[in-house]
Design a protein around this motif. Structure first.
Motif, PDB file in Angstrom:
ATOM      1  N   ARG A 157     -62.239  35.005  27.144  1.00 32.36           N
ATOM      2  CA  ARG A 157     -61.567  36.016  26.087  1.00 32.36           C
ATOM      3  C   ARG A 157     -60.339  35.355  25.499  1.00 32.36           C
ATOM      4  O   ARG A 157     -59.493  35.851  23.758  1.00 32.36           O
ATOM      5  N   CYS A 159     -58.157  33.848  25.140  1.00 32.01           N
ATOM      6  CA  CYS A 159     -57.918  32.187  24.453  1.00 32.01           C
ATOM      7  C   CYS A 159     -58.222  32.862  22.344  1.00 32.01           C
ATOM      8  O   CYS A 159     -57.802  31.782  22.063  1.00 32.01           O
ATOM      9  N   GLU A 160     -58.480  34.217  22.488  1.00 35.65           N
ATOM     10  CA  GLU A 160     -59.054  34.375  20.943  1.00 35.65           C
ATOM     11  C   GLU A 160     -57.515  34.709  20.227  1.00 35.65           C
ATOM     12  O   GLU A 160     -57.792  35.067  18.863  1.00 35.65           O
ATOM     13  N   ASP A 163     -57.914  31.914  16.525  1.00 39.86           N
ATOM     14  CA  ASP A 163     -59.201  32.446  16.047  1.00 39.86           C
ATOM     15  C   ASP A 163     -59.275  31.298  15.479  1.00 39.86           C
ATOM     16  O   ASP A 163     -58.647  30.382  14.905  1.00 39.86           O
ATOM     17  N   TYR A 164     -60.521  31.490  15.368  1.00 42.05           N
ATOM     18  CA  TYR A 164     -61.696  29.848  14.384  1.00 42.05           C
ATOM     19  C   TYR A 164     -62.347  30.097  12.888  1.00 42.05           C
ATOM     20  O   TYR A 164     -62.996  30.727  12.815  1.00 42.05           O
ATOM     21  N   LYS A 460     -70.730  28.014  17.537  1.00 44.43           N
ATOM     22  CA  LYS A 460     -69.180  27.562  18.632  1.00 44.43           C
ATOM     23  C   LYS A 460     -69.278  27.045  19.265  1.00 44.43           C
ATOM     24  O   LYS A 460     -68.038  25.841  19.995  1.00 44.43           O
ATOM     25  N   TYR A 535     -71.789  38.695  23.711  1.00 45.59           N
ATOM     26  CA  TYR A 535     -70.517  37.520  24.207  1.00 45.59           C
ATOM     27  C   TYR A 535     -71.343  36.936  25.822  1.00 45.59           C
ATOM     28  O   TYR A 535     -70.588  37.942  26.958  1.00 45.59           O
ATOM     29  N   GLN A 543     -64.042  28.802  24.056  1.00 38.20           N
ATOM     30  CA  GLN A 543     -62.989  29.271  23.511  1.00 38.20           C
ATOM     31  C   GLN A 543     -62.166  28.857  24.291  1.00 38.20           C
ATOM     32  O   GLN A 543     -61.149  28.236  23.238  1.00 38.20           O
ATOM     33  N   HIS A 546     -61.934  24.615  22.856  1.00 35.86           N
ATOM     34  CA  HIS A 546     -60.936  24.725  21.141  1.00 35.86           C
ATOM     35  C   HIS A 546     -59.653  25.017  21.869  1.00 35.86           C
ATOM     36  O   HIS A 546     -58.846  24.876  20.972  1.00 35.86           O
TER      37      HIS A 546
END
Length: 728
Positions: A157, A159-160, A163-164, A460, A535, A543, A546
């Motif tokens: 998490r 890695c957020e 954000d995307y 996602k 989640y 994530q 990404h």
């Protein structure tokens, strides 16, 4: 005697021993004195005896009354104390209920603010608090082993931090993919386990890899990992992370200081009422549904209602089973009406990850099955009438109890050892009977979706499931999916997302499908089988994918593309000053899992492990944006970890993942100490082989990867042959 009288003149009473000392024949006198009732032989003895009897009787009666009075007084005290305690508890319950209502009202108020400010917030600096809590009911949590580990599987998490946002590409004006990076996000992760400095440093270095050089200095400011005070307390209670955070005043104080005056929101796991308390204390909204709604529609029966309302195909099933006779009756009806289904699944309504699942091959063990098929064929269209099914119903009901007791197979025997224990829990909590797809080749597809507060549905990740211990428990994913027509699954996701939004469900969803070829119509079928509101582990690993590649997902094409610099021929090309770099767009495929387990990992320090991987060529290439990345899940026992392999082809990703498993096992094992693991020690060759039900039932992850590799090679060969035929 005269001397005794002189000495004891002032004393009130003279004892019997003192008088006996004045007598010469003490022995003779003692004989008479010791005779019972002698005192009543003298003058007026009868009256003395009567008086004594009356005195004893009055004492006995009065003492009996006194004891009864004392018991009544004690009982009255207990009743009074109980009544006072009951009144106090009633007041406390009312206060707690009122507080819950106030927290729920505050939740709706903050959710409405989040809906209005969502677009503005996503384009500006804000903070995201991740609480990977498993807020299951106590009846489930008390039987969960290593609940901190299960919650810590979502360390990705972090890695957020990038954000995307909703990109320019919108699918059907409602279904969008997120691919525009936003560096204005600060992440606060609440850790369910005590992390060492080595682990924290690893994640900070991992995150610094894909962040521009100008932002690397701020990595410590943008990422905060908070460990609640109560992690080491309440050891006898299997509390979820939100509850421990609630009872951690120091952690809550630090959170208030970090979020004071800033916009942001909370991303929960499986939301519970304690999450509402935390949100109320921090005055931040929650990106999720209210707890009662989330728990209701996360059940097997609740998710089925969502799918039916969205007009999505579901397996033949029935829900809300609470009695044994109801189980027999409903299963009999399903067998009669769907004779082509050979295996039936039994699922506890509120369990997860295959813990509450069992199956039985009814067609194999039902003695009257062949006769049943003949009867159905003989009656034809009249078979749907009750009168035609009466004899079949009687025969099936007579066989079912013995079949279920002796032939039901449990998916997770760690949770339920026997069918009897499973059945008791199944009937007490409510259960579902579900058809297993009538095909030897069944593929599971998992989709992670974000339904944002404005109602937009963002896909996602989409991935095909990989199985290890059981075909009914997902072990990993290969991303993006390649089993279903992308437009078909995107349309299904859109309808499910909109249906959830109308019921007040926002936030992250994890939807499971199964796809297979119907043996009768020879068409591909897509069934929705499960919905988890919250989640998920696969969402966290997606994530990470990404983040490491800065890629973008196109759900309509089922592709994941990245931008890499073009390789130039240094021999002929001269570099020009200030010439912009040339880049190319390439596809990437990922294979991921958070459930790698090897008991020998505990004897290897993480630093040594990563050096070993580097020596064996297991690593990640920043320029090519391909390779292998690990996530550390267990910082105490060090037996569990996650892994992500990213390559430019599905076959290459599967091969890289399997080779890494093989290499790790070889490096940390020896003939004398193989250890316990859930991946096989022998690396399978990517040979051509049909994908059959026998393969899916083998008990290792690499077996399933081997099967998928065989299918992938066959598909590539068929595609090449078709292109040759077309060219000819």
């Amino acid at each position: 005697l005269d001397h005794l009288a002189t000495e004891t003149e002032l004393q009130e009473r003279i004892s019997k021993d003192m008088l006996l000392e004045c007598i010469e024949n003490i022995a003779d006198v003692m004989k008479f004195i010791s005779i019972p009732g002698r005192r009543f032989k003298g003058p007026d003895g009868d009256n003395v005896a009567a008086v004594k009897i009356q005195a004893y009787w009055r004492r006995h009666k009065d003492r009996k009354i006194y004891l009864a009075l004392r018991r009544q007084k004690w009982a009255a005290g207990i009743i009074a104390m109980s009544w006072l305690m009951s009144l106090k508890l009633s007041v406390i319950r009312k206060q707690l209920k009122q507080r819950r209502l106030e927290e729920l009202e505050k939740f709706h108020e903050l959710s409405n603010d989040l809906k209005n400010d969502w677009k503005r917030m996503k384009g500006s600096s804000h903070v995201v608090i991740h609480i990977p809590s498993l807020g299951y009911p106590e009846s489930i949590r008390e039987n969960l082993h290593d609940i901190p580990l299960l919650q810590n599987l979502q360390m990705a998490r972090l890695c957020e931090i990038i954000d995307y946002l909703d990109g320019d590409k919108v699918i059907d004006s409602d279904l969008a993919t997120c691919h525009v990076p936003d560096p204005n996000v600060d992440v606060i992760l609440i850790s369910p386990m005590t992390l060492s400095d080595e682990t924290v440093d690893y994640y900070k270095k991992l995150l610094a890899v894909s962040i521009p050089n100008t932002d690397k200095k701020t990595i410590n400011d943008r990422i905060k990992i908070i460990m609640p005070d109560a992690l080491t307390q309440f050891k006898r209670h299997n509390m979820c992370l939100s509850t421990r955070l609630k009872y951690s005043p120091k952690a809550m104080r630090r959170l208030r200081n970090l979020t004071y005056g800033r916009s942001g929101y909370i991303v929960p796991g499986l939301i519970s009422k304690d999450d509402l308390h935390i949100a109320n204390q921090l005055n931040l909204p929650i990106l999720g549904a209210e707890p009662d709604i989330a728990h209701l529609f996360s059940t097997k029966s609740g998710s089925k209602r969502i799918f039916l309302d969205a007009n999505i195909a579901v397996p033949h099933s029935t829900c809300d089973i609470f009695t044994l006779q109801q189980l027999y009756d409903e299963l009999t009806e399903l067998i009669i009406n769907h004779i082509n289904i050979r295996r039936w699944l039994f699922k506890i309504d509120n369990e997860f990850d295959g813990r509450g699942s069992a199956y039985c091959d009814i067609a194999q063990h039902l003695k009257c099955y062949n006769w049943l098929r003949k009867e159905a064929h003989r009656y034809g269209t009249d078979w749907q009438h009750k009168w035609a099914q009466e004899s079949a119903r009687t025969k099936i009901l007579s066989e079912l109890p013995n079949i279920l007791n002796n032939n039901c197979q449990l998916v997770n025997k760690r949770a339920y050892l026997t069918w009897e224990k499973f059945c008791r829990t199944y009937l007490s909590r409510g259960g579902v009977i579900q058809a297993c797809p009538p095909s030897d080749s069944v593929t599971g597809v998992t989709v992670n979706v974000l339904v944002d507060p404005t109602g937009q549905v963002n896909i996602k990740s989409l991935g095909d499931q990989i199985h290890a211990e059981s075909q009914y428990r997902m072990w990993g994913l290969s991303v993006p999916q390649s089993s279903v027509d992308p437009k078909l699954i995107c349309d299904s996701i859109q309808r499910i997302g909109h249906c959830c939004y109308t019921k007040g469900i926002v936030g992250y969803l994890c939807i499971d499908f199964v796809t297979f070829i119907d043996g009768v119509t020879m068409e591909q079928e897509l069934w929705a089988v499960d919905l988890k509101i919250g989640y998920s582990d696969s969402m966290a690993m997606s994530q990470l994918m990404h983040f490491m590649t800065n890629g973008k997902l196109d759900p309509l094409q089922s592709t994941f593309k990245i931008t890499v610099p073009k390789k130039e021929d240094k021999k002929w090309r001269k570099k020009r000053i200030n010439e912009p770099p040339v880049s190319l767009e390439e596809e990437r495929f990922g294979v991921m899992s958070t459930k790698l387990f090897h008991s020998n990992m505990q004897i290897v320090h993480y630093g040594v492990f990563f050096q070993m991987c580097k020596a064996q060529g297991i690593g990640f290439d920043i320029k090519e944006k391909s390779g292998t990345v690990f996530t550390i899940a267990d910082d105490i026992k060090r037996k569990n970890m996650g892994m992500l392999a990213i390559v430019d082809s599905l076959q290459g990703a599967l091969t890289t993942f399997a080779k890494a498993l093989h290499t790790i096992h070889q490096e940390i094992s020896s003939p004398e100490m193989n250890g316990l693991t859930n991946f096989r020690k022998m690396y399978p060759k990517a040979i051509k082989r049909n994908f059959s039900s026998n393969n899916t039932q083998r008990s290792a992850a690499i077996d399933d990867i081997e099967s998928i590799l065989g299918v992938t090679i066959e598909n590539e060969d068929e595609h090449t042959d078709s292109q040759k035929n077309t060219s000819q």
